[in-house]
Design a protein around this motif. Structure first.
Motif, PDB file in Angstrom:
ATOM      1  N   SER A   1       0.819  -1.210   0.000  1.00  0.00           N
ATOM      2  CA  SER A   1       0.000   0.000   0.000  1.00  0.00           C
ATOM      3  C   SER A   1       0.851   1.257   0.000  1.00  0.00           C
ATOM      4  O   SER A   1       0.498   2.253  -0.633  1.00  0.00           O
ATOM      5  N   ALA A   2       1.970   1.223   0.715  1.00  0.00           N
ATOM      6  CA  ALA A   2       2.838   2.392   0.779  1.00  0.00           C
ATOM      7  C   ALA A   2       3.449   2.711  -0.583  1.00  0.00           C
ATOM      8  O   ALA A   2       3.578   3.880  -0.971  1.00  0.00           O
TER       9      ALA A   2
ATOM     10  N   VAL B   1       3.533   7.998   7.937  1.00  0.00           N
ATOM     11  CA  VAL B   1       2.562   6.920   7.721  1.00  0.00           C
ATOM     12  C   VAL B   1       3.097   5.674   8.407  1.00  0.00           C
ATOM     13  O   VAL B   1       4.241   5.273   8.167  1.00  0.00           O
TER      14      VAL B   1
ATOM     15  N   SER C   1       2.549   1.704   8.926  1.00  0.00           N
ATOM     16  CA  SER C   1       1.894   0.534   8.344  1.00  0.00           C
ATOM     17  C   SER C   1       2.554  -0.743   8.837  1.00  0.00           C
ATOM     18  O   SER C   1       2.783  -1.672   8.068  1.00  0.00           O
TER      19      SER C   1
ATOM     20  N   TYR D   1      -2.189   6.336  10.482  1.00  0.00           N
ATOM     21  CA  TYR D   1      -1.957   4.978  10.968  1.00  0.00           C
ATOM     22  C   TYR D   1      -2.903   4.026  10.243  1.00  0.00           C
ATOM     23  O   TYR D   1      -4.129   4.208  10.270  1.00  0.00           O
ATOM     24  N   LEU D   2      -2.334   3.016   9.575  1.00  0.00           N
ATOM     25  CA  LEU D   2      -3.135   2.051   8.834  1.00  0.00           C
ATOM     26  C   LEU D   2      -3.521   0.906   9.757  1.00  0.00           C
ATOM     27  O   LEU D   2      -2.688   0.105  10.173  1.00  0.00           O
TER      28      LEU D   2
ATOM     29  N   THR E   1      -7.221  -1.745  10.761  1.00  0.00           N
ATOM     30  CA  THR E   1      -8.067  -2.727  10.097  1.00  0.00           C
ATOM     31  C   THR E   1      -9.490  -2.676  10.638  1.00  0.00           C
ATOM     32  O   THR E   1      -9.703  -2.345  11.828  1.00  0.00           O
TER      33      THR E   1
ATOM     34  N   LYS F   1      -2.795  -5.319  -2.646  1.00  0.00           N
ATOM     35  CA  LYS F   1      -2.483  -6.226  -1.514  1.00  0.00           C
ATOM     36  C   LYS F   1      -3.223  -7.568  -1.477  1.00  0.00           C
ATOM     37  O   LYS F   1      -2.719  -8.483  -2.101  1.00  0.00           O
TER      38      LYS F   1
END
Length: 305
Positions: free
Chosen positions: A13-14, A71, A73, A103-104, A106, A303
């Protein structure tokens, strides 16, 4: 003021995030545990730095000193969030120019809601250990933002997919399955929309909690069937969930059933490129991007499906 982004855990994703705005004069640095993946980061325009999950190297400390946007992750573990643990309360001092943090997380933090709709105000009922760790990490990052005044955004992501990692690839590889559990639905998110939502929040300096997920919670077997129809191949047979041979982790995913609202990120100004799996699969099949480049096409975010 020139922006400098630092990404802890510069994975799929980054790389999509960095690639989505390659036309902008923005600097990127990002960490990896694997020296072998450093070249992939460099190709994506991200200065690669090694982070062992425990200590900060001098190069990493130097990069943080110039960071304006951070960011994170990296998944938490039993010891908490690795970034907060490694910086030991010194992050604000190590990154004096920091003005926004993403912040990633869920949607797993919500746990099971019996198929009902949830939004950012819903109770978190984490079932698995990894989701309970996420809830603790979220709280720690929100506390950091409150204590330092840095705008902090939590992005709760649903199942990630995109070029290189999707139902087409699984069908091609013979690994696609159509598990059927009555009433079970999942949300999904194309990695291009993770990148887009991150940029929307970072550009505006917005903090808060946001579900980054599609408009259409759907049974997983329907996604595989749609991809098979586009490929003009026979879909794999349906397998009753009760008799399926699954790993404990895979089975745990099916223990959580909910429909996740994305109204908050839309209200923040983001418009989805792929609002549902049909639009995404149709688009990837039409333009050929579904195959990716093995680990995923860094030019087109990605992903897991």
């Amino acid at each position: 003021m020139t922006s400098r982004f630092f990404i802890f855990g510069a994975g799929y994703s980054a790389r999509a995030f960095a690639g989505a705005r390659a036309d902008r004069p923005v600097g990127f640095a990002g960490t990896t545990r694997s020296h072998e993946k450093a070249d992939a980061l460099a190709r994506a325009g991200i200065e690669p730095l090694h982070f062992n999950g425990k200590t900060l190297s001098p190069d990493l400390v130097a990069a943080l000193k110039e960071t304006t946007h951070l960011v994170v992750s990296i998944a938490p573990d039993e010891g908490g969030d690795p970034v907060l643990a490694a910086t030991a309360g010194r992050l604000a001092g190590l990154a004096p120019k920091l003005r926004w943090l993403g912040y990633l997380s869920t949607v797993g933090v919500y746990g099971d809601h019996g198929g009902d709709w949830v939004d950012e105000t819903s109770e978190c009922r984490p079932v698995s250990g990894r989701s309970r760790q996420r809830v603790r990490a979220e709280r720690a990052w929100l506390d950091f933002g409150q204590e330092t005044g840095v705008a902090t955004a939590l992005l709760r992501l649903s199942g990630i997919y995109g070029p290189g990692r999707n139902a087409f690839v699984n069908l091609r590889n013979g690994t696609a399955k159509r598990l059927v559990k009555p009433g079970q639905v999942f949300n999904r998110i194309h990695v291009a929309d993770i990148a887009g939502a991150l940029w929307r929040l970072a550009d505006d300096g917005q903090g808060g909690v946001f579900n980054v997920t599609d408009d259409l919670p759907a049974p997983p077997q329907d996604v595989v069937a749609h991809a098979a129809a586009l490929m003009n191949v026979e879909a794999p047979p349906e397998i009753p969930f009760a008799s399926a041979q699954l790993s404990p982790m895979a089975r745990s995913f099916y223990g959580e059933n909910k429909r996740v609202s994305n109204a908050a990120i839309k209200a923040a100004g983001y418009r989805f490129r792929y609002p549902d799996y049909r639009a995404a699969l149709d688009g990837m099949w039409a333009d050929g991007s579904w195959a990716g480049d093995g680990e995923g096409d860094a030019r087109s975010p990605i992903k897991r499906f």
